[in-house]
Design a protein around this motif. Structure first.
Motif, PDB file in Angstrom:
ATOM      1  N   VAL A 259       0.784  -1.269   0.032  1.00 45.08           N
ATOM      2  CA  VAL A 259       0.045   0.006   0.033  1.00 45.08           C
ATOM      3  C   VAL A 259       1.065   1.306  -0.037  1.00 45.08           C
ATOM      4  O   VAL A 259       2.094   1.277   0.596  1.00 45.08           O
ATOM      5  N   GLY A 260       0.386   2.252  -0.701  1.00 42.74           N
ATOM      6  CA  GLY A 260       1.227   3.419  -0.688  1.00 42.74           C
ATOM      7  C   GLY A 260       0.776   4.684  -0.060  1.00 42.74           C
ATOM      8  O   GLY A 260      -0.307   4.851   0.222  1.00 42.74           O
ATOM      9  N   HIS A 261       1.768   5.812   0.292  1.00 37.85           N
ATOM     10  CA  HIS A 261       1.374   7.030   0.640  1.00 37.85           C
ATOM     11  C   HIS A 261       1.904   7.841  -0.162  1.00 37.85           C
ATOM     12  O   HIS A 261       3.271   7.627  -0.517  1.00 37.85           O
ATOM     13  N   PHE A 262       1.528   9.178  -0.543  1.00 38.14           N
ATOM     14  CA  PHE A 262       2.189  10.161  -1.251  1.00 38.14           C
ATOM     15  C   PHE A 262       2.287  11.650  -0.329  1.00 38.14           C
ATOM     16  O   PHE A 262       1.321  11.813   0.561  1.00 38.14           O
ATOM     17  N   THR A 263       3.559  12.057  -0.317  1.00 38.86           N
ATOM     18  CA  THR A 263       3.803  13.343   0.400  1.00 38.86           C
ATOM     19  C   THR A 263       4.344  14.200  -0.617  1.00 38.86           C
ATOM     20  O   THR A 263       5.616  14.006  -0.941  1.00 38.86           O
ATOM     21  N   ASP A 264       4.055  15.345  -0.414  1.00 41.18           N
ATOM     22  CA  ASP A 264       4.528  16.539  -1.113  1.00 41.18           C
ATOM     23  C   ASP A 264       4.695  17.795  -0.441  1.00 41.18           C
ATOM     24  O   ASP A 264       4.890  18.859  -0.759  1.00 41.18           O
ATOM     25  N   SER A 265       5.334  17.490   0.875  1.00 41.35           N
ATOM     26  CA  SER A 265       5.660  18.706   1.974  1.00 41.35           C
ATOM     27  C   SER A 265       6.680  19.424   1.450  1.00 41.35           C
ATOM     28  O   SER A 265       7.603  19.030   0.528  1.00 41.35           O
ATOM     29  N   ASP A 266       6.926  20.760   1.867  1.00 43.34           N
ATOM     30  CA  ASP A 266       7.903  21.409   1.667  1.00 43.34           C
ATOM     31  C   ASP A 266       9.371  20.773   2.120  1.00 43.34           C
ATOM     32  O   ASP A 266      10.418  20.924   1.288  1.00 43.34           O
ATOM     33  N   VAL A 267       9.321  20.150   3.095  1.00 38.47           N
ATOM     34  CA  VAL A 267      10.626  19.584   3.580  1.00 38.47           C
ATOM     35  C   VAL A 267      11.054  18.693   2.462  1.00 38.47           C
ATOM     36  O   VAL A 267      12.094  18.612   2.209  1.00 38.47           O
ATOM     37  N   VAL A 268      10.118  17.718   1.746  1.00 35.74           N
ATOM     38  CA  VAL A 268      10.562  16.786   0.904  1.00 35.74           C
ATOM     39  C   VAL A 268      11.026  17.337  -0.437  1.00 35.74           C
ATOM     40  O   VAL A 268      11.967  17.289  -1.208  1.00 35.74           O
ATOM     41  N   LEU A 269      10.010  18.401  -0.727  1.00 34.37           N
ATOM     42  CA  LEU A 269      10.257  19.079  -2.029  1.00 34.37           C
ATOM     43  C   LEU A 269      11.706  19.961  -2.201  1.00 34.37           C
ATOM     44  O   LEU A 269      12.269  19.973  -3.056  1.00 34.37           O
ATOM     45  N   ASP A 270      11.855  20.552  -0.936  1.00 31.15           N
ATOM     46  CA  ASP A 270      13.067  21.358  -1.039  1.00 31.15           C
ATOM     47  C   ASP A 270      14.228  20.640  -0.956  1.00 31.15           C
ATOM     48  O   ASP A 270      15.501  20.942  -1.444  1.00 31.15           O
ATOM     49  N   PHE A 271      14.329  19.389  -0.173  1.00 27.36           N
ATOM     50  CA  PHE A 271      15.439  18.320  -0.255  1.00 27.36           C
ATOM     51  C   PHE A 271      15.812  17.941  -1.649  1.00 27.36           C
ATOM     52  O   PHE A 271      16.742  18.009  -2.129  1.00 27.36           O
ATOM     53  N   LEU A 272      14.632  17.637  -2.458  1.00 25.91           N
ATOM     54  CA  LEU A 272      14.778  16.948  -3.785  1.00 25.91           C
ATOM     55  C   LEU A 272      15.390  18.041  -4.733  1.00 25.91           C
ATOM     56  O   LEU A 272      15.756  17.836  -5.758  1.00 25.91           O
ATOM     57  N   ALA A 273      14.992  19.288  -4.556  1.00 27.01           N
ATOM     58  CA  ALA A 273      15.212  20.480  -5.331  1.00 27.01           C
ATOM     59  C   ALA A 273      16.789  20.933  -5.070  1.00 27.01           C
ATOM     60  O   ALA A 273      17.388  21.596  -5.897  1.00 27.01           O
ATOM     61  N   ALA A 274      17.592  20.363  -4.143  1.00 27.75           N
ATOM     62  CA  ALA A 274      18.785  20.716  -3.794  1.00 27.75           C
ATOM     63  C   ALA A 274      20.027  19.808  -4.342  1.00 27.75           C
ATOM     64  O   ALA A 274      19.693  18.776  -4.418  1.00 27.75           O
ATOM     65  N   ALA A 275      21.184  20.378  -4.618  1.00 28.74           N
ATOM     66  CA  ALA A 275      22.128  19.972  -5.316  1.00 28.74           C
ATOM     67  C   ALA A 275      22.789  18.518  -4.627  1.00 28.74           C
ATOM     68  O   ALA A 275      23.210  17.592  -5.091  1.00 28.74           O
ATOM     69  N   GLU A 276      22.641  18.801  -3.514  1.00 28.76           N
ATOM     70  CA  GLU A 276      23.417  17.493  -2.610  1.00 28.76           C
ATOM     71  C   GLU A 276      22.358  16.140  -2.290  1.00 28.76           C
ATOM     72  O   GLU A 276      22.796  15.281  -1.848  1.00 28.76           O
ATOM     73  N   HIS A 277      21.111  16.584  -2.600  1.00 27.38           N
ATOM     74  CA  HIS A 277      20.281  15.218  -2.492  1.00 27.38           C
ATOM     75  C   HIS A 277      20.684  14.017  -3.046  1.00 27.38           C
ATOM     76  O   HIS A 277      20.403  13.004  -2.132  1.00 27.38           O
ATOM     77  N   PRO A 278      21.201  13.789  -4.123  1.00 31.04           N
ATOM     78  CA  PRO A 278      21.652  12.406  -4.655  1.00 31.04           C
ATOM     79  C   PRO A 278      22.543  11.791  -3.720  1.00 31.04           C
ATOM     80  O   PRO A 278      22.462  10.756  -3.316  1.00 31.04           O
ATOM     81  N   ARG A 279      23.605  12.658  -3.256  1.00 29.90           N
ATOM     82  CA  ARG A 279      24.703  12.082  -2.349  1.00 29.90           C
ATOM     83  C   ARG A 279      23.944  11.572  -1.054  1.00 29.90           C
ATOM     84  O   ARG A 279      24.188  10.467  -0.401  1.00 29.90           O
ATOM     85  N   LEU A 280      23.239  12.542  -0.435  1.00 31.48           N
ATOM     86  CA  LEU A 280      22.918  12.362   0.809  1.00 31.48           C
ATOM     87  C   LEU A 280      21.886  11.010   0.939  1.00 31.48           C
ATOM     88  O   LEU A 280      21.523  10.375   1.873  1.00 31.48           O
ATOM     89  N   ALA A 281      20.741  10.981  -0.141  1.00 35.25           N
ATOM     90  CA  ALA A 281      19.993   9.891  -0.139  1.00 35.25           C
ATOM     91  C   ALA A 281      20.563   8.675  -0.356  1.00 35.25           C
ATOM     92  O   ALA A 281      20.243   7.802   0.316  1.00 35.25           O
ATOM     93  N   ARG A 282      21.695   8.635  -1.079  1.00 37.83           N
ATOM     94  CA  ARG A 282      22.359   7.357  -1.326  1.00 37.83           C
ATOM     95  C   ARG A 282      23.099   6.922   0.182  1.00 37.83           C
ATOM     96  O   ARG A 282      23.252   5.653   0.316  1.00 37.83           O
ATOM     97  N   LEU A 283      23.422   7.703   1.118  1.00 38.55           N
ATOM     98  CA  LEU A 283      24.058   7.225   2.198  1.00 38.55           C
ATOM     99  C   LEU A 283      22.964   6.650   2.966  1.00 38.55           C
ATOM    100  O   LEU A 283      23.257   5.877   3.992  1.00 38.55           O
ATOM    101  N   GLY A 284      21.745   6.981   2.737  1.00 43.70           N
ATOM    102  CA  GLY A 284      20.761   6.305   3.664  1.00 43.70           C
ATOM    103  C   GLY A 284      20.469   6.818   4.977  1.00 43.70           C
ATOM    104  O   GLY A 284      21.163   7.977   5.310  1.00 43.70           O
ATOM    105  N   THR A 285      19.470   6.373   5.769  1.00 42.83           N
ATOM    106  CA  THR A 285      18.951   6.738   7.006  1.00 42.83           C
ATOM    107  C   THR A 285      20.214   6.114   8.150  1.00 42.83           C
ATOM    108  O   THR A 285      20.888   5.111   7.714  1.00 42.83           O
ATOM    109  N   SER A 286      20.100   6.491   9.367  1.00 42.27           N
ATOM    110  CA  SER A 286      20.957   5.981  10.389  1.00 42.27           C
ATOM    111  C   SER A 286      20.121   5.458  11.528  1.00 42.27           C
ATOM    112  O   SER A 286      20.502   4.353  11.745  1.00 42.27           O
TER     113      SER A 286
END
Length: 681
Positions: A259-286
């Motif tokens: 089952v899915g859920h969709f989020t388009d909050s500013d937190v998510v959209l701002d992160f995905l618009a920024a230059a560092e998001h590919p590097r940080l996303a690949r590092l994963g959560t902690s």
């Protein structure tokens, strides 16, 4: 006085509720709290020292007495003498059961040792974004000292367990001035001699860390905005999300339906618009709570927001294939002979720049919470990058927790899924009668339900009955409108990720002799039921095709589609149209794994919106009986002499969709208590 009535328990629950109510303090179901006190031994009557601690799987914000584990402190602390060492520390969890006091209560969690071994009357272990940001910064130990001085102590990363409890207890003894500690890669722990002091210390650590990150941090920790990756305008963004949702759900459901859920909050959209998001996303959560819900990393679409839809879909499928290969390689790098089998290689989080985040789970709540956890992770990355660089725990440690035998045991304890778990049902005319009863039955069997009705208030009331947005959503829709039908399905896929089961139930009834039936009567009857069910089925087929998960389309037809009764030309002809749509669509959609079946009710008077709207009075007049006796009249003309109710029709819908008739399509099931003239031939 039972232990649940103990003042320490009341204080503990109140503190837990306050801490859990604010997402800045901890994530859903994350962290645990405890209190120590004395109570009477039920056997000897003597006083014993006890600890009450949040049990496994509970949530602080909604914690109840039965969600606590009560343990004898003397027995718990005696475990130090038999502790076999860190290599065998998992064995200690089973030993907690022998420390329990009294009957009932929750199973002790892995963090029980942390609370019991620390010499303080009250202990809080929490997962605040600000605390985890320090815990996951590359130089977190130095930053913790800069932020708190000697008041809060750094504890290097260690997997939750008995040894971590020993470590924190040693920190408490060695640093009597400290109010708590930051746990590397994990979260915070605070303590106090009263519940008020413990809560005050927890909040002091959290708020001080927030202030430190805000004042000490650089203003753009995620880097500059990438051209073309900015958020699309809201209407365009949600239209694109609805178009992508079934495809993304197919990606997340390759191993097992989700089952899915969709989020388009500013937190998510701002992160995905920024230059560092590919590097940080690949590092994963902690934080362990984070990546247990989100997997070690998300799948990120590497295209700008305005890329053509077809290109985005094709690229998502390519990235999915790569993700599965990489996940399998991750598993094989770290698994050994004792590791549980790989659970699945699909992403739980899919990020689409300019659009938002799709998160997935075994039900809507799990999917929603996974998305909330990834928002927590974004906040952690922002804080860590603001003052240092984000440095999550090692991949090998993530694997140890993801495939931890204790986590596997927790999964084995979960009840088996209900027959319609992970399935999303859209029901038209669901605000009353057969539609409402069908919504109730499918929800009871585990489905997420989209309650569609022309009467928006009635639809909203049914969703409240079903338990709210994690179980059901309401949409107002006129099934004669292509635009409203498309909008209804868009709402469904944004709410739950897709649609698997559609029930064509919306209808009216015009009961007149031929010479009194107007062309308008005919057109209205056919527009709502024949045309409406065609439009709904067409949109359903589009979504189901893109999902690639098969599906069910059910038509609530009628005995009147087979049996020719008097004064019923418009209704009977429309029901015959619907009945043949079942056969036509079953023949066409079978290659997509979509089954199309029908139910032929008769005489469903009680609870029926159609009968209440005047149809009942007209049919009663035709048969020469009082309207209030119409249901009894219909029952007496059946072979079984039983009245048909809406829930009986709902039972047939479930029988067709619940799994046992998985190889049946093109079938009509009579639910009429036996009308021989309507027997199918």
């Amino acid at each position: 006085m039972t232990t649940n009535d103990h003042p320490a328990v009341a204080d503990l629950l109140a503190r837990s509720h306050r801490l859990g109510a604010d997402p800045r303090n901890t994530n859903y179901a994350g962290g645990n709290t405890s209190a120590k006190g004395t109570a009477a031994d039920p056997v000897t009557g003597g006083e014993v020292e006890l600890m009450w601690v949040k049990g496994s799987g509970g949530d602080l914000g909604t914690l109840r007495p039965e969600g606590l584990a009560a343990l004898r402190l003397d027995r718990l602390r005696a475990l130090k003498d038999v502790y076999p060492g860190v290599e065998r520390e998992d064995e200690m969890v089973a030993a907690f059961d022998f420390c329990l006091h009294g009957k009932g209560g929750a199973a002790p969690s892995i963090d029980t040792a942390m609370h019991g071994l620390v010499e303080a009357a009250h202990v809080d272990h929490l997962h605040p974004d600000s605390g985890i940001a320090l815990a996951c910064a590359a130089d977190g130990e130095e930053l913790t000292k800069e932020c708190f001085g000697e008041q809060v102590v750094w504890v290097p990363w260690r997997r939750p367990g008995f040894q971590l409890g020993l470590d924190i207890a040693a920190v408490r003894r060695a640093h009597p001035q400290a109010i708590g500690c930051v746990l590397g890669g994990h979260g915070i722990t605070a303590w106090g001699e009263t519940s008020e002091e413990c809560e005050r210390n927890s909040l002091h650590i959290i708020r001080t860390a927030e202030t430190f990150l805000a004042e000490r941090g650089r203003p753009e920790p995620f880097g500059p905005v990438l051209d073309g990756y900015q958020a699309l305008p809201e209407a365009e963004r949600r239209e694109r999300a609805a178009a992508l949702a079934p495809v993304v759900r197919a990606i997340a459901s390759a191993d097992r339906p989700q089952v899915g859920h969709f989020t388009d909050s500013d937190v998510v959209l701002d992160f995905l618009a920024a230059a560092e998001h590919p590097r940080l996303a690949r590092l994963g959560t902690s934080c362990p709570d984070h990546f247990l819900r989100t997997k070690v990393r998300p799948l990120v679409l590497d295209l700008p927001a305005g890329a053509p839809l077809e290109e985005a879909v094709a690229r998502l499928k390519e990235l999915h294939a790569e993700y599965r290969e990489e996940y399998r390689a991750y598993y094989e790098r770290h698994a050994d002979a004792s590791s549980p089998a790989m659970r699945g290689a699909d992403p739980a989080i899919v990020l689409v720049p300019g659009v938002g985040m799709f998160s997935f789970g075994k039900d809507k709540q799990t999917a929603r919470v996974a998305g909330e956890f990834y928002v927590n992770a974004i906040n952690v990355m922002r804080g860590a990058e603001a003052v240092s660089s984000y440095a999550p725990i090692e991949e090998s440690e993530k694997f140890r927790i993801e495939y931890w035998e204790l986590e596997e045991a927790k999964l084995r304890r979960m009840p088996p899924p209900k027959p319609l778990a992970t399935r999303v049902a859209l029901i038209t005319g669901a605000g009353s009668g057969i539609g409402r009863a069908t919504a109730q039955r499918l929800a009871a069997e585990g489905a997420c339900v989209v309650v569609a009705d022309l009467n928006g208030e009635a639809a909203a009331e049914v969703t409240r009955e079903l338990g709210g947005p994690d179980r059901a959503v309401a949409v107002t829709v006129d099934v004669t409108s292509e635009e409203q039908i498309r909008a209804a399905f868009a709402s469904a896929v944004l709410a739950f990720g897709g649609v698997d089961l559609v029930v064509n139930n919306a209808g009216i009834s015009v009961s007149k002799p031929l010479l009194e039936t107007t062309a308008r009567d005919w057109d209205l009857q056919h527009d709502i039921m024949a045309r409406g069910s065609f439009l709904v089925s067409r949109e359903a087929a589009r979504v189901m095709r893109d999902q690639g998960l098969g599906g069910d389309i059910i038509y609530i037809a009628s005995k009147n589609g087979v049996f020719a009764g008097p004064n019923n030309i418009a209704y009977g002809a429309t029901k015959a149209d619907q009945a043949h749509q079942v056969r036509l669509l079953a023949a066409e959609l079978g290659e997509l794994g979509i089954r199309v079946n029908g139910v032929n009710p008769d005489g469903v008077v009680r609870g029926s919106g159609i009968f209440a709207g005047g149809w009942g009075a007209k049919r009663a007049a035709v048969y020469g009986v009082p309207e209030e006796k119409l249901g009894e009249f219909y029952a007496q003309r059946t072979l079984l002499k039983r009245e048909v109710l809406p829930e009986h029709v709902a039972n047939a819908v479930f029988a067709l969709t619940g799994g046992d008739l998985s190889h049946t399509t093109g079938l009509h099931i009579p639910v009429d208590a036996g009308v021989a003239a309507a027997f199918l031939r």
